[in-house]
Write a protein that holds these residues in place. Structure first.
Motif, mmCIF file in Angstrom:
data_model
loop_
_atom_site.group_PDB
_atom_site.id
_atom_site.type_symbol
_atom_site.label_atom_id
_atom_site.label_comp_id
_atom_site.label_asym_id
_atom_site.label_seq_id
_atom_site.Cartn_x
_atom_site.Cartn_y
_atom_site.Cartn_z
ATOM 1 N N THR A 410 1.083 -1.375 -0.073
ATOM 2 C CA THR A 410 0.129 0.306 0.279
ATOM 3 C C THR A 410 0.385 1.082 -0.152
ATOM 4 O O THR A 410 1.615 0.812 0.947
ATOM 5 C CB THR A 410 -0.917 -0.278 1.626
ATOM 6 N N THR A 411 0.796 2.049 -0.890
ATOM 7 C CA THR A 411 1.583 3.264 -0.928
ATOM 8 C C THR A 411 0.404 4.319 -0.239
ATOM 9 O O THR A 411 -0.715 4.750 -0.631
ATOM 10 C CB THR A 411 1.781 3.434 -2.309
ATOM 11 N N ILE A 412 0.858 5.399 0.752
ATOM 12 C CA ILE A 412 0.324 6.225 1.547
ATOM 13 C C ILE A 412 0.726 7.513 1.218
ATOM 14 O O ILE A 412 1.736 7.884 0.258
ATOM 15 C CB ILE A 412 0.558 6.117 2.454
ATOM 16 N N GLY A 413 -0.419 8.124 0.504
ATOM 17 C CA GLY A 413 -0.323 9.639 0.177
ATOM 18 C C GLY A 413 -1.338 10.480 -0.523
ATOM 19 O O GLY A 413 -2.594 10.048 -0.978
ATOM 20 N N VAL A 414 -1.190 11.282 -0.334
ATOM 21 C CA VAL A 414 -2.500 12.891 -0.610
ATOM 22 C C VAL A 414 -3.490 12.028 -1.704
ATOM 23 O O VAL A 414 -4.566 12.483 -1.995
ATOM 24 C CB VAL A 414 -2.514 13.911 -0.394
ATOM 25 N N ASP A 415 -2.928 11.711 -3.401
ATOM 26 C CA ASP A 415 -3.302 11.441 -4.238
ATOM 27 C C ASP A 415 -3.960 10.309 -3.726
ATOM 28 O O ASP A 415 -5.083 9.997 -4.931
ATOM 29 C CB ASP A 415 -2.230 11.465 -5.827
ATOM 30 N N THR A 416 -3.824 9.329 -3.654
ATOM 31 C CA THR A 416 -4.731 8.048 -3.366
ATOM 32 C C THR A 416 -5.558 7.474 -2.107
ATOM 33 O O THR A 416 -6.283 7.095 -1.972
ATOM 34 C CB THR A 416 -3.182 6.870 -3.254
ATOM 35 N N HIS A 417 -5.146 8.659 -0.953
ATOM 36 C CA HIS A 417 -6.198 8.512 0.336
ATOM 37 C C HIS A 417 -6.759 8.797 -0.235
ATOM 38 O O HIS A 417 -7.870 9.278 -1.000
ATOM 39 C CB HIS A 417 -5.782 8.781 1.773
ATOM 40 N N HIS A 418 -8.271 8.786 0.652
ATOM 41 C CA HIS A 418 -9.798 9.161 0.807
ATOM 42 C C HIS A 418 -10.301 9.898 1.578
ATOM 43 O O HIS A 418 -11.295 10.546 1.427
ATOM 44 C CB HIS A 418 -10.343 7.742 0.543
ATOM 45 N N MET A 419 -9.113 10.820 2.337
ATOM 46 C CA MET A 419 -9.871 11.436 3.397
ATOM 47 C C MET A 419 -9.606 12.547 2.724
ATOM 48 O O MET A 419 -9.353 12.763 2.355
ATOM 49 C CB MET A 419 -8.847 11.474 4.618
ATOM 50 N N ARG A 420 -10.787 13.422 3.396
ATOM 51 C CA ARG A 420 -10.733 14.779 3.302
ATOM 52 C C ARG A 420 -9.472 15.835 3.965
ATOM 53 O O ARG A 420 -10.159 15.894 4.341
ATOM 54 C CB ARG A 420 -12.614 15.742 3.553
ATOM 55 N N LEU A 421 -8.678 15.335 2.926
ATOM 56 C CA LEU A 421 -7.397 16.073 3.611
ATOM 57 C C LEU A 421 -6.534 16.402 2.551
ATOM 58 O O LEU A 421 -6.122 15.841 2.284
ATOM 59 C CB LEU A 421 -7.430 15.238 4.425
ATOM 60 N N ASP A 422 -5.663 17.863 2.561
ATOM 61 C CA ASP A 422 -5.045 18.433 1.544
ATOM 62 C C ASP A 422 -3.078 17.737 1.910
ATOM 63 O O ASP A 422 -2.789 18.784 0.925
ATOM 64 C CB ASP A 422 -5.106 19.630 0.767
ATOM 65 N N TYR A 423 -2.912 16.672 2.050
ATOM 66 C CA TYR A 423 -1.726 16.317 2.717
ATOM 67 C C TYR A 423 -1.747 14.684 3.555
ATOM 68 O O TYR A 423 -2.624 14.574 4.125
ATOM 69 C CB TYR A 423 -0.960 17.491 3.871
ATOM 70 N N SER A 424 -0.562 14.304 3.244
ATOM 71 C CA SER A 424 -0.663 13.445 4.026
ATOM 72 C C SER A 424 0.007 13.199 5.138
ATOM 73 O O SER A 424 1.172 13.047 4.525
ATOM 74 C CB SER A 424 -0.603 12.452 3.133
ATOM 75 N N ALA A 425 0.240 12.987 6.065
ATOM 76 C CA ALA A 425 1.609 13.031 7.291
ATOM 77 C C ALA A 425 2.309 11.879 7.189
ATOM 78 O O ALA A 425 3.302 11.738 7.311
ATOM 79 C CB ALA A 425 0.583 12.417 8.844
ATOM 80 N N TYR A 426 1.700 10.871 6.049
ATOM 81 C CA TYR A 426 2.595 10.011 5.644
ATOM 82 C C TYR A 426 3.092 9.745 4.359
ATOM 83 O O TYR A 426 2.945 8.739 3.748
ATOM 84 C CB TYR A 426 2.219 8.166 6.156
#
Ligand code: URP
Ligand code: ZN
Ligand code: ZN
Length: 470
Positions: A410-426
């Protein structure tokens, strides 16, 4: 619908074994040994057969600490129940317990209606509520009984955030005494907020305005001292105590000593405290560190907090991993503190990534497979009065099941996550393991990269008492 999950390894808090799982409607109907004669007929009658060969079949995650649409820090957490619960489902979490907000002087019971307005009909997965109590008074103590009847059986108090959610020691003691009588669980935000406010004012006066100073003005001593005080107050009251979002190894050492003495006290940590640090993240250049402002704060890697927390998870001195999902976008939200770290809204979004990030602990040899399930599903279900309906794959339990591929990534990032959040902490983190299929109360909500859920599916959970009461 009847579903047969075939060929996988079922993992529980007790261990792992090859088993097929039969789901009938909303419930788990049976676990069947592979090769058993009954399987042939079940396979024929099942409306859907899921091939779980090479996969783990685990209980849906129970995230006991989220803040959807929480008004806080001059803004509101960016995930609604709709967007946040959908993201949770994507990540293999099928139950959340969210915090109803209360502020000093306001009628406590106004909160539950407001939280039902936000959540009912808007949640992809099942949900329950805890109640925040601030500046506890007679009204709050009376409201506790009414809320218990509504299935809200746990109450969060704050030793931090003076003027916002803070309760003093007398108020805390009275709440704990009421909890000792009723069986309620007191949850504690253990930080010495009065001392922290002094340190914050002094840092700002020195011109220390960058996000990193959020961490240095909340040193481990402020967490350890509050943890110790909370435990002593719980001891006087004879009440159980659950300390949320622990990040300092010294505070957990204090908790561990109290547990060794036989006190009924528990600790929770969150993925951010296991993976992120003061040096690399909070003190990232410019305003980047704002992404990681949360309380308790991220701790120093040089001091070894992260490794110690993993050890405490293994030894059960920390019993639960929750996310404390409280997302604020950089744009217009974290930016509120661009010139002053004390104005950055506190919180990190991560409801989608807990199962994957903690599974990484299995891959890295820090915890066992069974412990992964126990920390992320079974213990939180027991802690918050939801077991065995939630937290285990058992005949009669809700059919909340995740088919997890240990060979996937699993690759974690703002382009793939589904949370309403404009960055990823990971951002950019690649973890071993992948959520393939998620079933919530018998309904397939995520399957092979597709979202099949609906916001009207999730139901409110009237929780029982904590199953760790003595
Ligand atoms: O920074 C945090 N933890 N924000 C959410 C509120 C809380 O204290 O849990
Ligand atoms: Zn808190
Ligand atoms: Zn929280």
């Amino acid at each position: 619908m009847t579903i047969l999950i075939r060929g996988g390894t079922v993992v529980s808090a007790a261990g792992a074994s090859p088993m097929d799982v039969v789901i009938d409607g909303e419930k788990v109907a049976a676990l069947v040994a592979p090769g058993s004669e009954v399987l042939g007929s079940l396979a024929e009658s099942a409306e859907r057969v899921i091939d779980a060969t090479g996969r783990y079949v685990v209980p849906g995650g129970v995230d006991g600490h989220t803040h959807m649409e929480m008004p806080f820090g001059g803004t509101t957490a960016s995930d609604t129940f709709e967007t946040g619960s959908r993201a949770a489902a994507w990540g293999g979490t099928t139950t959340i317990v969210d915090f109803i907000v209360h502020r000093s002087g306001e009628p406590v019971l106004d909160g539950i209606a407001a939280w039902h307005d936000k959540a009912d009909g808007n949640c992809a997965i099942d949900f329950g509520f805890h109640q925040i109590l601030s500046g506890v008074d007679d009204d709050a103590l009376k409201a506790m009984d009414e809320l218990m009847r509504e299935g809200v059986t746990s109450f969060k108090l704050f030793m931090g955030y003076p003027g916002v959610f803070f309760s003093d020691d007398g108020q805390i003691l009275r709440t704990m005494q009421a909890a000792a009588d009723s069986g309620a669980l007191v949850m504690m935000h253990a930080e010495n907020g009065i001392a922290i406010d002094v340190l914050v004012a002094q840092a700002l006066a020195r011109g220390q305005r960058a996000p990193g100073y959020h961490g240095t003005t909340r040193p481990w001593e402020t967490e350890e001292e509050a943890t110790h005080r909370a435990i002593m107050l719980a001891r006087i009251a004879g009440a159980p105590l659950y300390i949320v979002h622990m990040s300092a190894k010294q505070a957990v050492a204090t908790l561990a000593r109290a547990r060794d003495e036989g006190l009924n006290v528990f600790g929770e940590t969150c993925p951010q405290y296991l993976y992120l640090s003061l040096e690399e993240h909070l003190f990232a250049p410019g305003f980047e560190g704002a992404k990681y402002v949360c309380s308790t704060p991220l701790r120093s890697r040089a001091e070894g907090h992260q490794d110690e927390l993993w050890n405490y998870l293994r030894t059960n001195d920390l019993s639960v991993v929750s996310t404390d999902h409280c997302p604020f976008c950089m744009k217009e939200q974290k930016e509120l503190g661009v010139d002053d770290f004390s104005r950055i809204p506190n919180g990190i979004g991560g409801v989608e990534h807990r199962m994957d990030l903690i599974y990484q602990g299995v891959v890295d040899g820090r915890i066992s497979l069974a412990r992964w399930v126990e920390l992320c599903a079974t213990t939180p279900a027991r802690m918050f009065g939801l077991y065995p309906q939630k937290g285990a794959i058992l005949a009669g339990a809700d059919a909340d099941v995740v088919v997890y591929d240990p060979a996937g990534t699993t690759t974690i990032g703002v382009d793939t996550h589904h949370m309403r959040l404009d960055y990823s902490a990971y951002e950019g983190t690649v973890v071993a393991g992948h959520v393939d299929t998620v079933i919530s109360r018998g309904r397939v909500v995520v399957d092979d990269g597709a979202y099949l859920g609906s916001k009207s599916h999730g139901r409110f959970l009237r929780r029982g008492l904590s199953q760790y009461l003595l």
